[in-house]
Design a protein around this motif. Structure first.
Motif, PDB file in Angstrom:
ATOM      1  N   ILE A 303      26.277  36.758  47.239  1.00  0.00           N
ATOM      2  CA  ILE A 303      26.653  35.963  48.407  1.00  0.00           C
ATOM      3  C   ILE A 303      27.106  36.928  49.499  1.00  0.00           C
ATOM      4  CG2 ILE A 303      28.285  34.245  49.280  1.00  0.00           C
ATOM      5  CD1 ILE A 303      28.380  33.068  46.470  1.00  0.00           C
ATOM      6  N   THR A 304      26.685  36.683  50.702  1.00  0.00           N
ATOM      7  CA  THR A 304      26.992  37.595  51.808  1.00  0.00           C
ATOM      8  C   THR A 304      28.044  36.994  52.724  1.00  0.00           C
ATOM      9  OG1 THR A 304      24.743  38.492  51.751  1.00  0.00           O
ATOM     10  CG2 THR A 304      26.034  38.870  53.752  1.00  0.00           C
ATOM     11  N   VAL A 305      29.068  37.814  53.030  1.00  0.00           N
ATOM     12  CA  VAL A 305      30.109  37.442  53.985  1.00  0.00           C
ATOM     13  C   VAL A 305      30.006  38.424  55.137  1.00  0.00           C
ATOM     14  CG1 VAL A 305      32.572  37.129  54.383  1.00  0.00           C
ATOM     15  CG2 VAL A 305      31.602  36.601  52.137  1.00  0.00           C
ATOM     16  N   ARG A 306      29.528  37.955  56.260  1.00  0.00           N
ATOM     17  CA  ARG A 306      29.337  38.855  57.402  1.00  0.00           C
ATOM     18  C   ARG A 306      29.840  38.187  58.679  1.00  0.00           C
ATOM     19  NH1 ARG A 306      23.775  37.395  56.741  1.00  0.00           N
ATOM     20  NH2 ARG A 306      23.371  39.355  55.687  1.00  0.00           N
ATOM     21  N   GLY A 307      30.187  39.015  59.657  1.00  0.00           N
ATOM     22  CA  GLY A 307      30.617  38.499  60.957  1.00  0.00           C
ATOM     23  C   GLY A 307      31.961  37.807  60.900  1.00  0.00           C
ATOM     24  N   GLU A 308      32.173  36.926  61.864  1.00  0.00           N
ATOM     25  CA  GLU A 308      33.442  36.194  61.940  1.00  0.00           C
ATOM     26  C   GLU A 308      33.546  35.176  60.806  1.00  0.00           C
ATOM     27  OE1 GLU A 308      35.827  33.044  64.819  1.00  0.00           O
ATOM     28  OE2 GLU A 308      33.778  33.684  65.289  1.00  0.00           O
ATOM     29  N   ILE A 309      34.684  35.137  60.158  1.00  0.00           N
ATOM     30  CA  ILE A 309      34.914  34.209  59.052  1.00  0.00           C
ATOM     31  C   ILE A 309      35.696  33.019  59.592  1.00  0.00           C
ATOM     32  CG2 ILE A 309      35.922  33.930  56.756  1.00  0.00           C
ATOM     33  CD1 ILE A 309      35.636  36.952  56.406  1.00  0.00           C
ATOM     34  N   ASN A 330      26.892  34.065  36.007  1.00  0.00           N
ATOM     35  CA  ASN A 330      28.106  34.659  35.445  1.00  0.00           C
ATOM     36  C   ASN A 330      28.438  36.009  36.060  1.00  0.00           C
ATOM     37  OD1 ASN A 330      26.071  36.185  34.356  1.00  0.00           O
ATOM     38  ND2 ASN A 330      26.591  35.789  32.219  1.00  0.00           N
ATOM     39  N   TRP A 331      27.663  36.422  37.059  1.00  0.00           N
ATOM     40  CA  TRP A 331      27.969  37.634  37.832  1.00  0.00           C
ATOM     41  C   TRP A 331      27.823  37.259  39.301  1.00  0.00           C
ATOM     42  CZ3 TRP A 331      26.198  40.966  41.524  1.00  0.00           C
ATOM     43  CH2 TRP A 331      26.755  42.236  41.575  1.00  0.00           C
ATOM     44  N   ILE A 332      28.940  37.191  39.991  1.00  0.00           N
ATOM     45  CA  ILE A 332      28.953  36.800  41.407  1.00  0.00           C
ATOM     46  C   ILE A 332      29.260  38.027  42.247  1.00  0.00           C
ATOM     47  CG2 ILE A 332      29.959  35.298  43.153  1.00  0.00           C
ATOM     48  CD1 ILE A 332      28.500  33.753  41.020  1.00  0.00           C
ATOM     49  N   GLY A 333      28.265  38.482  42.979  1.00  0.00           N
ATOM     50  CA  GLY A 333      28.480  39.575  43.915  1.00  0.00           C
ATOM     51  C   GLY A 333      28.801  39.031  45.296  1.00  0.00           C
ATOM     52  N   VAL A 334      29.790  39.622  45.940  1.00  0.00           N
ATOM     53  CA  VAL A 334      30.182  39.201  47.292  1.00  0.00           C
ATOM     54  C   VAL A 334      30.016  40.406  48.207  1.00  0.00           C
ATOM     55  CG1 VAL A 334      31.966  38.162  48.725  1.00  0.00           C
ATOM     56  CG2 VAL A 334      31.842  37.579  46.295  1.00  0.00           C
ATOM     57  N   ARG A 335      28.958  40.404  48.969  1.00  0.00           N
ATOM     58  CA  ARG A 335      28.705  41.508  49.906  1.00  0.00           C
ATOM     59  C   ARG A 335      29.503  41.241  51.172  1.00  0.00           C
ATOM     60  NH1 ARG A 335      25.584  43.323  54.142  1.00  0.00           N
ATOM     61  NH2 ARG A 335      24.620  45.393  53.888  1.00  0.00           N
ATOM     62  N   VAL A 336      30.488  42.083  51.432  1.00  0.00           N
ATOM     63  CA  VAL A 336      31.407  41.869  52.551  1.00  0.00           C
ATOM     64  C   VAL A 336      31.118  42.885  53.648  1.00  0.00           C
ATOM     65  CG1 VAL A 336      33.815  41.688  53.259  1.00  0.00           C
ATOM     66  CG2 VAL A 336      33.152  41.068  50.916  1.00  0.00           C
ATOM     67  N   THR A 363      33.347  38.673  39.049  1.00  0.00           N
ATOM     68  CA  THR A 363      33.193  38.725  40.502  1.00  0.00           C
ATOM     69  C   THR A 363      33.325  40.174  40.960  1.00  0.00           C
ATOM     70  OG1 THR A 363      35.555  38.236  40.789  1.00  0.00           O
ATOM     71  CG2 THR A 363      34.025  36.386  40.863  1.00  0.00           C
ATOM     72  N   VAL A 364      32.380  40.604  41.764  1.00  0.00           N
ATOM     73  CA  VAL A 364      32.339  41.991  42.232  1.00  0.00           C
ATOM     74  C   VAL A 364      32.161  41.984  43.742  1.00  0.00           C
ATOM     75  CG1 VAL A 364      31.140  44.197  42.120  1.00  0.00           C
ATOM     76  CG2 VAL A 364      31.356  42.800  40.054  1.00  0.00           C
ATOM     77  N   ALA A 365      33.086  42.608  44.451  1.00  0.00           N
ATOM     78  CA  ALA A 365      32.964  42.748  45.899  1.00  0.00           C
ATOM     79  C   ALA A 365      32.233  44.050  46.200  1.00  0.00           C
ATOM     80  CB  ALA A 365      34.341  42.756  46.553  1.00  0.00           C
ATOM     81  N   TYR A 366      31.200  43.962  47.010  1.00  0.00           N
ATOM     82  CA  TYR A 366      30.425  45.140  47.409  1.00  0.00           C
ATOM     83  C   TYR A 366      30.596  45.333  48.908  1.00  0.00           C
ATOM     84  CZ  TYR A 366      26.315  47.959  48.599  1.00  0.00           C
ATOM     85  OH  TYR A 366      25.471  48.932  49.094  1.00  0.00           O
ATOM     86  N   ILE A 378      39.427  39.008  50.824  1.00  0.00           N
ATOM     87  CA  ILE A 378      38.351  38.452  50.011  1.00  0.00           C
ATOM     88  C   ILE A 378      37.833  39.501  49.038  1.00  0.00           C
ATOM     89  CG2 ILE A 378      36.003  37.526  50.109  1.00  0.00           C
ATOM     90  CD1 ILE A 378      36.744  36.287  52.818  1.00  0.00           C
ATOM     91  N   ALA A 379      37.662  40.728  49.513  1.00  0.00           N
ATOM     92  CA  ALA A 379      37.161  41.801  48.644  1.00  0.00           C
ATOM     93  C   ALA A 379      38.150  42.117  47.523  1.00  0.00           C
ATOM     94  CB  ALA A 379      36.886  43.053  49.480  1.00  0.00           C
ATOM     95  N   LEU A 380      39.435  42.179  47.845  1.00  0.00           N
ATOM     96  CA  LEU A 380      40.442  42.524  46.837  1.00  0.00           C
ATOM     97  C   LEU A 380      40.701  41.392  45.856  1.00  0.00           C
ATOM     98  CD1 LEU A 380      43.027  44.437  49.075  1.00  0.00           C
ATOM     99  CD2 LEU A 380      41.430  45.414  47.417  1.00  0.00           C
ATOM    100  N   ALA A 381      40.287  40.176  46.185  1.00  0.00           N
ATOM    101  CA  ALA A 381      40.477  39.050  45.271  1.00  0.00           C
ATOM    102  C   ALA A 381      39.461  39.053  44.138  1.00  0.00           C
ATOM    103  CB  ALA A 381      40.395  37.729  46.039  1.00  0.00           C
TER     104      ALA A 381
END
Length: 778
Positions: A303-309, A330-336, A363-366, A378-381
């Motif tokens: 899942i991508t998190v970009r720009g204004e939240i 069962n593996w959720i990547g969050v591209r921040v 959950t893995v923040a990239y 969001i990344a640290l969560a």
């Protein structure tokens, strides 16, 4: 009678002297070992470790994150089975006949020492660990931090236990109702596991779960034994007791530190850090790093998190997250890649990520470029943070500028908000209030769901927070904390402040390599391909909001929400002015349906608001058609409709913070704007609708001004009391007002009770001046 000679006496004396000497030597050695274990807790592992030149064995580590919720043991069993099979295959390949070691790292999350596990879940895992299937590997429970609750049962199901000297194990009854006695089924399960593994004495295991029992420590010729009070008499009958003492009195539950466990014999080694554990188990320290590719058959999505939240963006991402987890991911990547946005929205998404069961979903923040401000939260969560070496994580740019304004004592000046809400204007004082409100949420909610300190999270949005590395004097554990958080710890005196994470006059911004060195990031990668190799991923699905979600987001925007409300209210007005169910009713129904549908998917409207809106409409219809002129039903219904529309646009009932006040003002502005627009349109429609080509046959055109004056004069002098009891015919639909032909006169009448259709035979039941009340003639 046999007499002893002087020579015999001398021999006996010499033999006794040697026995005493040997006994003193043995006691001295035992005392020396206990002293070393107490004085060097981290080195306790070294004292009991195998020789340094022994061949190192095979080992791997699996994390068991507590608490374990319902069904949480299933993915853990899969992970453990996969690790076991890999260990056995590698041992055969190397020709190593020793049993490989499977280390289970018990990690309490949520700041509650692992409490909250479900008994049935942990019992299933414990029975799996002590089953014959796991007999070809040695299971070792590593407890670097205190664990309480039913997670204790899984630890004692392992063959060996390694603990930090000051970590505690016990108080398993913390997960049982405090006002009820512990079930015998639960107690017998602890007895069963302890008796099967013999890792811990049965009496101590029962003492950890049942406060009703008393645990006694007994010294006899056979050594030290731990018994329950009701077992002591039977033991005394067959053994000579040298000393007896109560270890766990009735009314309390057992809790033992690592030192005490080592003293009592159920803790094999002491070790707070992985090097200590690796040395004690005679295995390479690298083998105790979690091998991500072996953990599970990943079903990955990104899942991508970009720009204004914004709240709308978070609503879309939240829907994507829920849908994919429910679909088996069962593996959720969050591209921040963002500098933040609305802090409340960022914390909402961070909480949702932190609340996912870590034993079921990873959950893995990239972060390939940057994650700042709310995006950093969001990344640290996430369970793990992976960054590019040159990527940045830290405080947002505008928040950092506000911090510099504070340090320089500059007067607050409005400015463009960068990294917070770029489309709004807000002075630094209001922003500081918002940051303070967000920090309260971080301390009370988010920090408790992650392994991060609250001050580390708060430092991402507050430039005034300084972080230092604190080290525990006895266990050696390190944490990044602010002096305020360190002073709040229960054992604050045991923590020593070390180097600062960043300069006190500079905002916190860490590069990927710096975050890795500080232990904040899990790993650094040069690109997404390397991230896939790190976790052994195949065919990662990149999920984006579809057209329906984008449409919902657009419909829920303030502009379109106002337009939908105006359209719905205008449709109701047109329907009231035209007979039958026509275009106005259909338009109103569709407009309100779209409004509440979009708000429901946005997460602001629930069934309460929908029921309140429908109830308000019903009361207004009762006022119009059933009991006209009363006023109570109409006023109540109108207020219910207004409140439902306001509540459908916000996530709370009553505002409790400045941010919620702003949201309430926006919600009310939408409703007020729609009301003003409807009034203007109603005036225009009243004037032009009767002349419109489509509606001129449905709406009666008002008479000219001269005729209206004449009609008004006639109505003022009219008296229709003589028509009471006279029958006639409705010439129009009476809903409830309309026209009827009575006694050869065309009159304006009002239907009593239910509306009447055109052509219905009517009878006059009441007449006051020009107000004529009719009902259907029977």
């Amino acid at each position: 009678m046999h007499r002893m000679t002087k020579s015999n006496v001398r021999n006996v004396a010499q033999a006794s002297w040697w026995r005493v000497l040997l006994l003193q030597f043995a006691l001295a050695c035992l005392a020396t070992e206990l002293t070393q274990a107490q004085d060097h807790p981290a080195g306790g592992a070294e004292a009991a470790a195998p020789p340094a030149d022994a061949k190192q064995g095979l080992a791997t580590l699996v994390e068991v994150k507590l608490p374990l919720g319902s069904g949480g043991e299933a993915p853990l069993k899969q992970i453990i089975t996969r690790a076991r099979e890999r260990l056995i295959a590698e041992a055969r390949l190397r020709g190593d006949g020793r049993r490989p070691i499977l280390v289970l790292d018990f990690v309490p999350t949520g700041g509650a020492e692992g409490t909250g596990s479900q008994f049935e879940t942990v019992l299933s895992l414990a029975r799996f660990l002590e089953s014959r299937e796991m007999s070809d590997v040695k299971t070792v429970a590593w407890i670097p931090r205190t664990i309480r609750g039913h997670g204790v049962l899984a630890a004692i199901a392992c063959e060996e236990i390694v603990m930090a000297a000051d970590a505690e194990l016990g108080d398993a009854s913390a997960d049982e109702p405090a006002d009820q006695a512990v079930s015998r089924t639960v107690v017998e399960a602890y007895r069963e596991i302890a008796d099967a593994k013999r890792t811990i004495p049965v009496a101590l295991a029962v003492g950890m779960i049942d406060p009703a029992v008393e645990v006694v420590q007994i010294e006899s010729e056979e050594g030290v034994r731990f018994l329950l009070r009701d077992e002591v008499e039977a033991f005394r009958a067959d053994n000579e007791v040298i000393n007896e003492s109560i270890l766990v009195p009735a009314g309390s539950v057992a809790r033992f530190t690592g030192r005490e466990g080592r003293q009592f014999g159920f803790v094999k080694y002491l070790g707070a850090e992985k090097p200590d554990v690796a040395k004690a188990l005679s295995t390479p320290v690298e083998s105790l790093e979690v091998n991500q590719s072996l953990l599970a058959d990943w079903e990955p999505v990104m899942i991508t998190v970009r720009g204004e939240i914004t709240p709308g963006v978070v609503s879309q991402l939240s829907t994507l997250l829920n849908d994919n987890v429910a679909g088996g991911a069962n593996w959720i990547g969050v591209r921040v890649d963002s500098v933040g946005g609305d802090l409340d929205a960022c914390i909402t998404l961070a909480n949702q990520l932190a609340e996912l069961d870590p034993n079921a979903v990873r959950t893995v923040a990239y972060v390939p470029v940057e994650a700042k401000g709310g995006a950093a939260l969001i990344a640290l969560a996430c369970d793990q943070l992976v960054m590019a070496p040159d990527a940045a994580i830290g405080i947002g740019p505008y928040l950092a500028e506000v911090g510099r304004d504070d340090n320089r004592n500059l007067p607050p000046q409005p400015r463009r908000r960068r990294g917070f809400k770029p489309n709004d204007e807000e002075d630094p004082a209001a922003l500081r209030a918002s940051v303070a409100s967000a920090e309260i949420s971080l301390r009370s909610s988010l920090a408790a769901k992650t392994d991060r300190s609250w001050s580390l999270l708060a430092a991402m949005i507050d430039p005034k927070i300084e972080l230092f590395q604190y080290r525990h004097k006895e266990s050696g554990e390190t944490r990044w904390m602010s002096p305020e958080e360190a002073s709040e710890l229960r054992d604050a005196g045991n923590w020593t402040q070390g180097a600062a994470l960043h300069a006190g006059n500079e905002p916190l911004v860490l590069r990927g390599t710096e975050a890795l060195d500080a232990g904040i990031a899990f790993q650094t990668v040069d690109g997404f391909d390397q991230l896939e190799r790190l976790y052994g991923l195949n065919q990662v699905a990149f999920v984006e909001p579809n057209w329906a979600m984008k449409l919902v987001h657009a419909l829920a925007s303030p502009g379109l929400a106002t337009f939908l409300l105006m359209l719905g209210l205008v449709g109701m007005y047109i329907e009231m002015k035209t007979p039958g169910v026509g275009v106005g009713g259909v338009v109103a129904a569709l407009a309100f349906l779209l409004f509440f549908w979009s708000k429901s998917l946005e997460g602001t409207a629930t069934s309460l608001e929908i029921v309140m809106f429908i109830g308000g409409l019903v009361l207004m219809l009762i006022e119009i058609f059933v009991v006209p002129g009363v006023g109570v039903f109409g006023l109540t219904g109108g207020l219910m409709v207004i409140f439902s529309l306001v509540l459908a646009s916000q996530t709370f009932t009553f505002p409790r913070s400045g941010a919620e006040m702003d949201e309430m003002r926006r919600s009310m502005s939408v409703v007020v704007g729609a009301g003003i627009g409807v009034i203007g349109l109603a005036i225009a429609l009243r004037r032009f609708l009767p002349k419109a080509p489509l509606f001129n046959r449905l709406v009666l055109e008002p008479p000219p001004p001269e005729e209206r004056i004449t009609l008004s004069h006639r109505e003022a002098l009219a008296d229709y009391s003589h028509l009471v009891g006279v029958t006639g015919e409705a010439m129009t639909d009476l809903r409830p007002g309309g026209r009827a032909l009575v006694g050869g006169q065309l009159l304006d009448v009002i239907a009593e009770g239910i509306p009447l259709d055109r052509g219905t035979s009517v009878i006059v039941v009441e007449a006051h001046a020009n107000r004529v009340l009719v009902r259907a003639a029977t």
